[in-house]
Design an enzyme around this catalytic site. Structure first.
Site, mmCIF file in Angstrom:
data_model
loop_
_atom_site.group_PDB
_atom_site.id
_atom_site.type_symbol
_atom_site.label_atom_id
_atom_site.label_comp_id
_atom_site.label_asym_id
_atom_site.label_seq_id
_atom_site.Cartn_x
_atom_site.Cartn_y
_atom_site.Cartn_z
ATOM 1 N N ALA A 57 0.863 -1.183 0.000
ATOM 2 C CA ALA A 57 0.000 0.000 0.000
ATOM 3 C C ALA A 57 0.897 1.229 0.000
ATOM 4 O O ALA A 57 1.826 1.307 0.810
ATOM 5 C CB ALA A 57 -0.915 -0.010 1.218
ATOM 6 N N VAL A 83 4.653 -1.206 3.120
ATOM 7 C CA VAL A 83 4.439 0.186 2.722
ATOM 8 C C VAL A 83 5.293 0.550 1.518
ATOM 9 O O VAL A 83 6.519 0.402 1.545
ATOM 10 C CB VAL A 83 4.745 1.144 3.887
ATOM 11 C CG1 VAL A 83 4.449 2.585 3.459
ATOM 12 C CG2 VAL A 83 3.935 0.774 5.121
ATOM 13 N N LYS A 84 4.639 1.013 0.455
ATOM 14 C CA LYS A 84 5.363 1.440 -0.742
ATOM 15 C C LYS A 84 5.846 2.878 -0.562
ATOM 16 O O LYS A 84 5.070 3.780 -0.246
ATOM 17 C CB LYS A 84 4.466 1.346 -1.976
ATOM 18 C CG LYS A 84 4.205 -0.071 -2.443
ATOM 19 C CD LYS A 84 3.310 -0.119 -3.662
ATOM 20 C CE LYS A 84 4.052 0.183 -4.924
ATOM 21 N NZ LYS A 84 3.204 -0.046 -6.122
ATOM 22 N N ILE A 85 7.137 3.040 -0.786
ATOM 23 C CA ILE A 85 7.783 4.351 -0.647
ATOM 24 C C ILE A 85 8.489 4.685 -1.954
ATOM 25 O O ILE A 85 9.224 3.854 -2.488
ATOM 26 C CB ILE A 85 8.825 4.331 0.495
ATOM 27 C CG1 ILE A 85 8.200 3.878 1.818
ATOM 28 C CG2 ILE A 85 9.492 5.695 0.635
ATOM 29 C CD1 ILE A 85 7.313 4.883 2.483
#
Length: 222
Positions: A57, A83-85
């Site tokens: 996400a 977590v997509k960064i």
């Protein structure tokens, strides 16, 4: 190799889960909008409850503090959330901090091997090199996957190579051949992996022969 579905469509995810080959899901703001999600966090939670593995996400902030704030909120939704960064300087800072906090990350929008090297040093759980988008600008996207796989093996980085922006079955095959840990793909591409004209022809022939056999048996017993 793990198979991830690149979607936020719950129906597509359910169909892929029913095949028994789905390992995870990747999403992004575009896919969330396309899926018509009314509540972003709730939609991610529903996806997590459907799939057996990791669900990426993405944050929308581009500053360090904003990314940390969003990432911590996303990580609380479900234990499967990764977590997509984005691969920008502030993103690398955020990945380093989140890694130290035990929050898993997927460093996205990677287009060079040096970017991937930096992401691994920061402690990213996954790196997402975009194959199709590099192909779009007359560059060899799959060459990048091979380079990253080799670099990570050279230095025993634990970051997993997630081949992204895969647009057809040959992309998936090539990613597997060079040793990518994960291939994330749209649902139609996953279904295309199962298709071959000779399979269809062979099945049709077998069924016709079986029907002829049954008719012969029936006639013999008459």
């Amino acid at each position: 190799m793990k198979f991830f579905l690149d979607t936020a469509d719950l129906n597509e995810i359910r169909q892929a889960v029913s095949l028994g080959i789905l390992d995870g899901v990747t999403t992004n703001p575009t896919l969330i909008r396309k899926a018509g999600a009314r509540d972003f966090h709730e939609h991610i939670r529903q996806i997590c409850e459907l799939v057996p593995g990791d669900v990426s996400a993405e944050v929308t902030a581009v500053d360090y503090e904003g990314m940390l704030r969003e990432a911590r909120q996303l990580a609380k939704i479900h234990e499967r959330v990764v977590v997509k960064i984005p691969l920008i300087p502030e993103g690398i800072r955020a990945i380093k901090t989140l890694s130290e906090e035990g929050v898993r990350t997927n460093c996205t929008l990677c287009f060079s091997a040096t970017q991937a090297l930096v992401a691994a040093k920061a402690g990213a759980t996954y790196i997402s090199p975009f194959v199709g988008r590099l192909d779009d600008i007359s560059s060899e996207g799959m060459t990048l996957i091979g380079q990253v796989v080799q670099i990570y093996r050279n230095y025993d980085f634990r970051t997993q190579v997630l081949a992204a922006s895969l647009r057809h079955p040959m992309h998936v095959l090539d990613a597997a051949l060079v040793g990518a840990d994960v291939a994330t793909m749209p649902f139609p591409v996953m279904m295309q992996l199962l298709k071959h004209p000779l399979t269809d022809i062979g099945l049709e022939r077998f069924l016709k022969d079986w029907e002829a056999y049954l008719q012969a048996q029936k006639s013999a017993g008459a």
